[in-house]
Write a protein that holds these residues in place. Structure first.
Motif, mmCIF file in Angstrom:
data_model
loop_
_atom_site.group_PDB
_atom_site.id
_atom_site.type_symbol
_atom_site.label_atom_id
_atom_site.label_comp_id
_atom_site.label_asym_id
_atom_site.label_seq_id
_atom_site.Cartn_x
_atom_site.Cartn_y
_atom_site.Cartn_z
ATOM 1 N N THR A 10 0.829 -1.205 0.000
ATOM 2 C CA THR A 10 0.000 0.000 0.000
ATOM 3 C C THR A 10 0.863 1.253 0.000
ATOM 4 O O THR A 10 0.565 2.214 -0.708
ATOM 5 C CB THR A 10 -0.960 0.001 1.210
ATOM 6 N N SER A 14 0.632 3.594 -3.206
ATOM 7 C CA SER A 14 0.082 4.927 -2.927
ATOM 8 C C SER A 14 1.063 6.020 -3.320
ATOM 9 O O SER A 14 0.688 6.990 -3.982
ATOM 10 C CB SER A 14 -0.273 5.070 -1.447
ATOM 11 N N THR A 15 2.323 5.888 -2.899
ATOM 12 C CA THR A 15 3.309 6.912 -3.246
ATOM 13 C C THR A 15 3.614 6.885 -4.742
ATOM 14 O O THR A 15 3.842 7.936 -5.342
ATOM 15 C CB THR A 15 4.599 6.768 -2.423
ATOM 16 N N TYR A 17 1.458 6.083 -7.165
ATOM 17 C CA TYR A 17 0.303 6.719 -7.809
ATOM 18 C C TYR A 17 0.338 8.233 -7.607
ATOM 19 O O TYR A 17 0.174 8.999 -8.559
ATOM 20 C CB TYR A 17 -0.989 6.133 -7.252
ATOM 21 N N LEU A 33 -0.912 12.703 0.512
ATOM 22 C CA LEU A 33 -0.549 11.631 1.447
ATOM 23 C C LEU A 33 -1.436 11.709 2.689
ATOM 24 O O LEU A 33 -1.865 10.686 3.223
ATOM 25 C CB LEU A 33 0.929 11.725 1.844
ATOM 26 N N LYS A 36 -4.797 10.297 1.879
ATOM 27 C CA LYS A 36 -4.745 8.838 1.738
ATOM 28 C C LYS A 36 -4.613 8.156 3.096
ATOM 29 O O LYS A 36 -5.388 7.276 3.448
ATOM 30 C CB LYS A 36 -3.570 8.455 0.825
ATOM 31 N N GLN A 40 -8.532 8.403 4.355
ATOM 32 C CA GLN A 40 -9.063 7.172 3.759
ATOM 33 C C GLN A 40 -8.715 5.924 4.560
ATOM 34 O O GLN A 40 -9.590 5.142 4.901
ATOM 35 C CB GLN A 40 -8.538 7.020 2.334
#
Length: 184
Positions: A10, A14-15, A17, A33, A36, A40
């Protein structure tokens, strides 16, 4: 072991994307960040995120990388740092490699110049949103000293051109004195 792999995956994705599809520098990525990992996933709370952003800002280097480092370390130790930094570094590296190869074509293209100008406007809005979110957290806490320090630091830097380093040192000194006063 499965949970750790999920955290690393993740962090990396995430980073990756955010770094690949975000324009405007580190402050934009840091605000995303926050959305996220705080809003989230709920892996970090708002107070911790403010602390991590402060550490990322005060460390030398690119804020996007520093933000990835502190969040990666918080969530996964050194392996988390490796996953988050790899995700944050790969897209800009690949994009810069492509741009450098086609530099002459990009520099003279009217549409690319116009696109970059539009992205600058959007980036400004995202940065203003991030500043608002961070400042509203301080204002909600009703700590008058922090609010005054925040306003004075802004005025000192923006209006009088005082270096951010001096503002950080002064804010740190005020925080130190305030914590000493509260512990007595």
């Amino acid at each position: 072991m499965e949970k750790e792999e999920h955290v690393y995956r993740t962090l990396f994705l995430s980073t990756l994307y955010l770094s690949a599809f975000t324009f405007g520098g580190g402050y934009v990525i840091v605000s995303l960040l926050q959305k996220k990992f705080v809003d989230q996933l709920h892996w970090i709370d708002q107070e911790e995120m403010l602390d991590l952003v402060a550490i990322a800002q005060s460390s030398p280097g690119a804020i996007a990388i520093n933000g990835s480092i502190v969040i990666g370390y918080k969530l996964g130790g050194w392996k988390g740092v490796a996953a988050a930094v790899a995700g944050a570094v790969i897209p800009p590296f690949l994009i810069m490699a492509v741009i450098s190869f086609f530099y002459q074509a990009f520099i003279s293209n009217y549409y690319i110049k116009t696109l970059l100008a539009g992205m600058a406007a959007g980036m400004s809005a995202v940065i203003i949103s991030a500043v608002y979110d961070m400042a509203s957290g301080i204002v909600r806490g009703h700590d008058t000293v922090q609010i005054v320090v925040m306003m004075l630091a802004f005025i000192a830097n923006f209006c009088f051109g005082i270096s951010v380093i001096w503002c950080i040192l002064a804010a740190g000194a005020v925080g130190f004195l305030q914590s000493r006063r509260e512990s007595v």
